[in-house]
Design a protein around this motif. Structure first.
Motif, PDB file in Angstrom:
ATOM      1  N   ASP A   1       4.962  -3.062  -3.027  1.00 39.40           N
ATOM      2  CA  ASP A   1       5.078  -1.616  -2.791  1.00 39.40           C
ATOM      3  C   ASP A   1       5.778  -1.320  -1.463  1.00 39.40           C
TER       4      ASP A   1
ATOM      5  N   SER B   1       9.458  -2.087  -1.878  1.00 40.20           N
ATOM      6  CA  SER B   1      10.129  -1.031  -2.639  1.00 40.20           C
ATOM      7  C   SER B   1      10.443   0.168  -1.756  1.00 40.20           C
TER       8      SER B   1
ATOM      9  N   GLU C   1      14.099   1.749  -0.681  1.00 38.45           N
ATOM     10  CA  GLU C   1      14.446   3.156  -0.869  1.00 38.45           C
ATOM     11  C   GLU C   1      14.981   3.764   0.425  1.00 38.45           C
TER      12      GLU C   1
ATOM     13  N   THR D   1      18.553  -0.748  -4.969  1.00 42.00           N
ATOM     14  CA  THR D   1      17.930  -0.010  -6.066  1.00 42.00           C
ATOM     15  C   THR D   1      17.112  -0.959  -6.944  1.00 42.00           C
ATOM     16  N   ALA D   2      17.678  -2.123  -7.250  1.00 45.79           N
ATOM     17  CA  ALA D   2      16.946  -3.112  -8.051  1.00 45.79           C
ATOM     18  C   ALA D   2      15.667  -3.549  -7.342  1.00 45.79           C
TER      19      ALA D   2
ATOM     20  N   SER E   1      13.987  -1.783  -5.058  1.00 45.28           N
ATOM     21  CA  SER E   1      13.042  -0.667  -4.987  1.00 45.28           C
ATOM     22  C   SER E   1      12.359  -0.402  -6.320  1.00 45.28           C
ATOM     23  N   GLU E   2      13.040  -0.703  -7.421  1.00 42.71           N
ATOM     24  CA  GLU E   2      12.473  -0.452  -8.749  1.00 42.71           C
ATOM     25  C   GLU E   2      11.622  -1.616  -9.258  1.00 42.71           C
TER      26      GLU E   2
ATOM     27  N   ARG F   1       8.642  -4.121  -9.493  1.00 40.29           N
ATOM     28  CA  ARG F   1       7.237  -3.911  -9.164  1.00 40.29           C
ATOM     29  C   ARG F   1       6.502  -5.193  -8.799  1.00 40.29           C
TER      30      ARG F   1
ATOM     31  N   GLN G   1      11.761  -8.959  -6.587  1.00 42.65           N
ATOM     32  CA  GLN G   1      12.409  -8.443  -5.378  1.00 42.65           C
ATOM     33  C   GLN G   1      13.084  -9.579  -4.609  1.00 42.65           C
TER      34      GLN G   1
END
Length: 62
Positions: A7, A10, A14, A41-42, A44-45, A47, A52
């Motif tokens: 989190d 992410s 962003e 973007t990848a 941040s999206e 989960r 990541q």
């Protein structure tokens, strides 16, 4: 990513996207900036921290 917190990672990605959007294209080639935005973007999206890290590591091998 070092804290194993997906989190937090992410949210940081962003923030990077927002910052990258404000960069002067004369300083950074637009193509390079678009690649960075796409990968941020990848990240941040995603989960989970594994996904990541996989996106992030693409730059470590280039």
């Amino acid at each position: 990513m070092a804290s194993d917190d997906a989190d937090k990672t992410s949210k940081a990605a962003e923030e990077f996207i927002k910052t990258a959007s404000a960069i002067d294209y004369k300083v950074v080639l637009e193509g390079n900036l678009n690649i960075l935005r796409k990968d941020a973007t990848a990240i941040s999206e995603a989960r989970n921290i594994t996904a990541q890290r996989e996106t992030f590591l693409t730059y470590q091998t280039i």
